[in-house]
Design a protein around this motif. Sequence first.
Motif, short mmCIF file in Angstrom:
data_model
loop_
_atom_site.label_atom_id
_atom_site.label_comp_id
_atom_site.label_asym_id
_atom_site.label_seq_id
_atom_site.Cartn_x
_atom_site.Cartn_y
_atom_site.Cartn_z
N PRO A 123 0.77 -1.22 0.01
CA PRO A 123 0.10 0.04 0.03
C PRO A 123 0.86 1.18 -0.01
O PRO A 123 1.92 1.36 0.82
CB PRO A 123 -0.68 -0.04 1.11
N ILE A 164 1.00 4.46 1.22
CA ILE A 164 0.75 5.50 2.17
C ILE A 164 1.24 7.01 2.24
O ILE A 164 0.63 7.80 2.99
CB ILE A 164 0.93 4.99 3.65
N LEU A 201 -2.74 7.81 5.59
CA LEU A 201 -3.57 6.89 6.58
C LEU A 201 -4.30 7.97 7.46
O LEU A 201 -3.86 9.20 7.90
CB LEU A 201 -2.79 6.16 7.38
N ARG A 247 -4.44 -3.37 2.55
CA ARG A 247 -5.46 -2.04 3.27
C ARG A 247 -6.76 -1.97 2.55
O ARG A 247 -6.76 -2.59 1.26
CB ARG A 247 -5.00 -0.68 3.26
N TYR A 256 -5.60 -1.53 8.02
CA TYR A 256 -4.15 -1.45 7.22
C TYR A 256 -3.62 -2.15 8.07
O TYR A 256 -3.38 -2.28 9.26
CB TYR A 256 -3.67 -0.08 7.29
#
Length: 484
Positions: free
Chosen positions: A37, A39, A44, A169, A398
């Motif tokens: 993922p 981020i 997040l 996620r 996540y």
Amino acid sequence: MSFNASFSGNSRGGFAPRRGRGGWGRPLAKPREPVKPDIESHPLGQLLQTVHNSDLLDMPSNSSHNVTITDCQYVASYNWLNNSNPTVVVPGKPARWTPLQYPQKLKEDSGQYFRDLNAAKYPDFPMAPVAHAVLASDDFRPANVNLFACGSTLGNLLRFVRGMDKAFRFNVEAIGDTVFFIRKENDPKELIKDVRGFGHTFPEAYTTWEQEVKGSETHQRIVQYVFGNLKCMVRFECDGYIKDDPIGRLASSTLATSNNTSNSTSDEEDLLKSLQDTAISRPLKTTTSECEALTIKRGGSEIPQCSIFDLKTRSSRAKWGINMDDIYPLLWVKQIPNFIAAYHDGFGIFNDIRVQDVREDVQKWEKDNMKAIRRLSILLEKIIDIAKEDARGLLEVYFAGAGGLEIRSQHGEGMHALPSELMEKWADNEATRGVSDSDASDDTDQKFYDFESDDDWKAHSDEEEPDYTACSAEDCGYCGKCTY
């Protein structure tokens, strides 16, 4: 070389590692690094709670000690068409298993393939087509569903509770009494890199989109079952279905079957039905400011769950076979009873094709992995409770690949699972309906359905994504990492 297309009622022991001749042909491909993922591009949100695997053993649960999947039923389905505008056919139909009489050398895979076809086709609301298909059923009431997920999101959570370190996620939203798990890639149109092998060309050669669903790219199915105390609805991609029943095992299947018997219809009747059905379409009444209009066509026919299969290809020269310890969990999540393992010689000729009923194997896997399955049940209950208690109801899950699983608020304004109109219908338990054929204008080339008033249309209409590859990773799609 002999061609072996076998069918057996039990596959235990049938997928031992394959040892091929070394020192010739192409070198074995190295497994690719899994996509993590992003981020940084997609930050997040606020951390609400961290859950470690060990914590799940001590968390309270209303479920009994043995948590199993029961009462599996087919609910709805649809096919994505290869059109320039987003178009689905409801209920659609899986590709039919049509093996070649003699093996032929197939070309190696080429081209570009999306990691998540649902998101690529309809990036604003990938769950909208499945909601339309489900709400078209008169027998469905959203208030009875606790969780709506796809095979990818459930597969990721199942891997986590089994102690596997794959990062992932996904988004979470509470709509009415239902909590939705929405798959989330780094980009809706993210492509699979380094595609190789025969994971695409094999199904193209050995399965057929029948006349009423010609032009399809994928068949997405929705099943409903009870898992612990949760009533779950799960969407997944179906690789195909078996029309013929050589040993009569489909008739005695314990999985739910449709009342529709059209899978035994002749080809001529299928063609007639396709001419009647597939020309009926209209763009849905989605708000144009929210997303592009989604076109729904009525066509295809319902196929019972006991007829569908999952498919993997693999080289017979590889030092490993198809790892069924990776396959059984995914078949368990999707409740798919049949599995096809196709082995090639490294150059595109498939001499070993095994079509097998794996229900007993999946049940054995469930029994052997009851501790992890119980942890999954507790984790699902935890996520659902937090989502329903949250003021916005917009969360995300996540996992970085190590440490604990994080339950967070979605960053910024967040993303909804469904457009506002569908959200209201779902939350209010209002099933959609449309206009009968007799109400449509006779001087037009198309007959339109209004999903709000048609009592005649009661069509019981998906990791998941294309899954014909040799790879066993549910959310990988066509990656081909294990082909050689």
